[in-house]
Design a protein around this motif. Structure first.
Motif: not given
Length: 515
Positions: A339-340, A363-367, A370, A390, A411
Motif C-alpha cells: 500500500p501507499d 490518505a493511504s491507498t491500496y488498489p 485491503t 482510519q 494489509t
C-alpha cells in the motif's frame, strides 16, 4: 638565554599535550551531538571519539565499567531502534576503540534522564548493538558511549529507527509479508520452525538450524540488493532466496535463485572475508556459495533482477545458532508491492498554531488489496497521544515545536507500511495566541504610604498564564507597594511573553516650614 628557551619548549610541549587530550565536544550530556535521519543513520568510520573524555555528572550506567563517556541525542520517528557502536572490530573495523559499551536514556533534557537499555561488548569483540523497543515518536532519547575499563579510541555509530514488520515466521507459509524496503532488525532466532525440511538437502545449506522467513511481491521491476548484519558480530548468517511461482501464499514448487552458505570457523574472527555482513550486491557475479570460506567465497552474491508481479521468499539462517538476530537493509532499483501509506492535515505546509485544533486524515491507498488496520501515534504533547482506526482525528498541541505523527497501516496479507511526518507548531504570538493584558494600578494617596497595588488580567487562548515579578513573585497582583517602578514578565502556555514596567506614583512630598 638557554633557560628561557628551555622554558619556552616546556611550555609548548605542555600546550601541545593539552591539545592532544582536549575533551570531546560532547563530553557532557548538555553538549550531546544531535543525530538526524535516524531511520537509517551511520556515521563515517572513526568519526567519533572518547579520547580525553571525563566522567559525566550523571553517574555510571548499569553496565558501564569505566568513566570516559561521550553523548548523542535523537528524536524518535518510529517505535523500535537499534544502536550499534563499532570500534576496533576485526570483521569490519569502525575505529580504534576496544570493548565499547553503550547506554540509552529517555528524557526531555539532561536533567530528567532515565536509563532504558545498557549493553557492553563481549571479550574478543569490539562491536556492541543495543535494541530498544517501545519508543515514542517525537520523544527525545540520549545515547552514551564509552570503552570498557576506561579504554579510549575512535568509533563508528549507527542508529536504525524503524517500525518492525509482523514477527517473521519460521516456516515459509508463515513468513513475514514485506511491502516496502524499510530497514528493520530481527532480535532473536531460535529453532527451525515446525517444518525444518523446507530447504533442499542439495542446497548450499542442506538444512535449517535457526531460521526465519520473509515473503514479498515485486511492485516494479528492478534490482534487489540487501545487507544482513549479525547483531552478534561473530555469528555466521546465511540465506536462500526463492521465487514462488504459484503466488505469495503458496511455497510449493519454490525455485532457488540465490544460496549463500559461506562462513568462517574458529573461536574468534580471522582475517577471512566470510565473517560479518552478507547479502546481495552489484559487484558480485556468483549466485551460490557453499559452506566454509574456501575458493572464491566472500559472503556476497549477485544482485537479483526482480520482475514486477512475481512473488519471492527468503530464508535467513543463523548457522552459529547463538539465538541472536540480524539487521536487514535493502537496496536496488526494484520495489516491493504494498500500500501507499500517507496522511494529510488541513493546515498549509502542515503548520499550525499552539492550541489550535487541526484535522489529520488518512490518505493511504491500496488498489490491489485491503487495508485492515490503522495505528496512529501523534507524539509527545498531543491532545490524543495514540489512536486506532482510519480517522480523521482532531489534534491539538498546546506548546510550540516540531511534532512527529506516525501512521502504521497493515494489509489483509499481513504486511505493514509506515510513514512519519513532521508538523510544525508555531507560537503565533501576534495572532492566534496574542495576549491582551489589562492593568489596574492604584497609586498612593500620600507620599510616605505603602498601600499601592497592581492588578493584572490577561486574556489569551493559551492558558494558563504565568507571571514573574522582579521580586520573584508569581501572582497576577501585587499589593502593599510603596512609591517606585515594578517590572513583570507575562508568559502564556504557547511560550509567548511580554515584559511590562508599572509605576506607583504619589502626590509630592509635603514640606513644613517654621516662620
Amino acid at each position: 638565554m638557554q633557560k628561557k628557551l628551555s622554558l619556552i619548549f616546556i611550555s609548548l610541549f605542555l600546550l601541545a599535550g593539552k591539545v592532544i587530550i582536549a575533551q570531546p565536544i560532547n563530553d557532557e550530556c548538555a553538549n550531546a551531538i544531535e543525530l538526524t535521519n535516524v531511520q537509517n543513520y551511520c556515521s563515517a568510520k572513526a568519526e567519533f571519539t572518547n579520547v580525553g573524555a571525563t566522567p559525566s555528572s550523571l553517574g555510571a550506567a548499569n553496565c558501564f565499567s569505566g568513566t570516559k563517556d561521550v553523548w548523542f541525542w535523537f528524536v524518535a520517528a518510529a517505535t523500535d531502534g537499534t544502536v550499534t557502536v563499532r570500534g576496533n572490530d576485526p570483521t569490519d573495523s569502525g575505529g580504534s576503540l576496544n570493548r565499547p559499551e553503550v547506554a540509552v536514556y529517555q528524557g526531555v533534557d539532561c536533567s530528567s534522564l532515565s536509563e532504558i537499555k545498557c549493553d557492553a561488548s563481549t571479550v574478543g569483540s569490539n562491536i556492541v548493538s543495543s535494541h530498544i523497543g517501545s519508543l515514542v515518536p517525537g520523544n527525545t532519547y540520549y545515547i552514551r558511549v564509552q570503552g570498557n575499563q576506561g579504554q579510549e579510541g575512535s568509533f563508528q555509530l549507527c542508529v536504525t529507527n524503524y517500525n518492525p514488520p509482523f514477527d517473521p515466521g519460521q516456516d515459509c507459509p508463515l513468513g513475514a509479508y514485506l511491502c516496502d524496503k524499510s530497514p528493520f532488525t530481527v532480535q532473536k532466532i531460535n529453532g527451525a520452525g515446525s517444518n525444518p525440511n523446507e530447504v533442499s538437502p542439495s542446497s548450499c545449506l542442506g538444512t535449517e538450524i535457526a531460521s526465519t522467513w520473509f515473503r514479498w511481491v515485486a511492485g516494479t521491476s528492478g534490482t534487489l540488493t540487501f545487507t544482513l548484519t549479525p547483531t552478534n558480530a561473530p555469528d555466521d548468517i546465511d540465506f536462500i532466496l526463492y521465487e514462488l511461482p504459484n503466488g505469495i501464499d503458496n511455497c510449493a514448487g519454490k525455485i532457488q535463485l540465490r544460496c549463500e552458505g559461506a562462513g568462517a570457523y574458529g573461536p574468534s574472527p580471522p582475517s577471512e572475508p566470510c565473517y560479518g555482513p552478507t547479502g546481495l550486491n552489484e559487484s558480485s557475479t556468483d549466485v551460490s556459495e557453499p559452506g566454509g570460506c574456501g575458493g572464491q567465497n566472500d559472503n556476497w552474491l549477485q544482485a537479483l533482477d526482480m520482475v514486477a508481479g512475481k512473488s519471492y521468499a527468503m530464508m535467513v539462517n543463523n548457522f552459529s545458532d547463538s539465538g541472536a538476530g540480524f539487521n536487514m537493509e535493502f537496496g536496488g532499483t526494484g520495489t516491493f508491492k504494498g500500500p501507499d501509506v500517507d496522511f494529510v492535515t488541513d493546515r498549509p505546509n502542515n503548520t499550525a498554531c499552539a492550541g489550535e485544533t487541526f484535522v489529520v486524515s488518512d490518505a493511504s491507498t491500496y488498489p490491489s488489496g485491503t487495508i485492515s488496520s490503522w495505528e496512529w501515534n501523534f507524539g509527545i504533547g498531543a491532545s490524543i497521544p495514540t489512536a486506532n482506526g482510519q480517522g480523521p482525528y482532531n489534534i491539538t498541541y498546546s506548546t510550540p515545536g516540531v511534532k512527529y505523527i506516525t501512521l502504521v497501516i497493515a494489509t489483509g496479507e499481513g504486511c505493514k507500511s509506515t510513514i512519519v511526518k513532521q508538523v510544525i507548531v508555531e507560537a503565533c504570538c501576534d495572532t492566534y495566541n496574542a495576549m491582551t493584558i489589562t492593568e489596574n494600578v492604584n497609586n498612593l494617596d500620600c507620599y510616605y504610604d505603602s498601600d499601592g497595588s497592581i492588578n493584572l488580567t490577561t486574556n489569551t487562548l493559551a492558558q494558563p498564564v504565568s507571571y514573574l515579578w522582579e521580586d520573584n513573585s508569581s501572582l497576577p497582583s501585587l499589593s502593599g507597594l510603596p512609591l517606585g517602578f515594578y517590572a513583570v514578565t507575562v508568559t502564556n502556555l504557547a511560550t509567548c511573553d511580554t515584559s511590562l514596567i508599572f509605576e506607583i506614583t504619589a502626590p509630592p512630598k509635603m514640606e513644613f516650614r517654621s516662620e
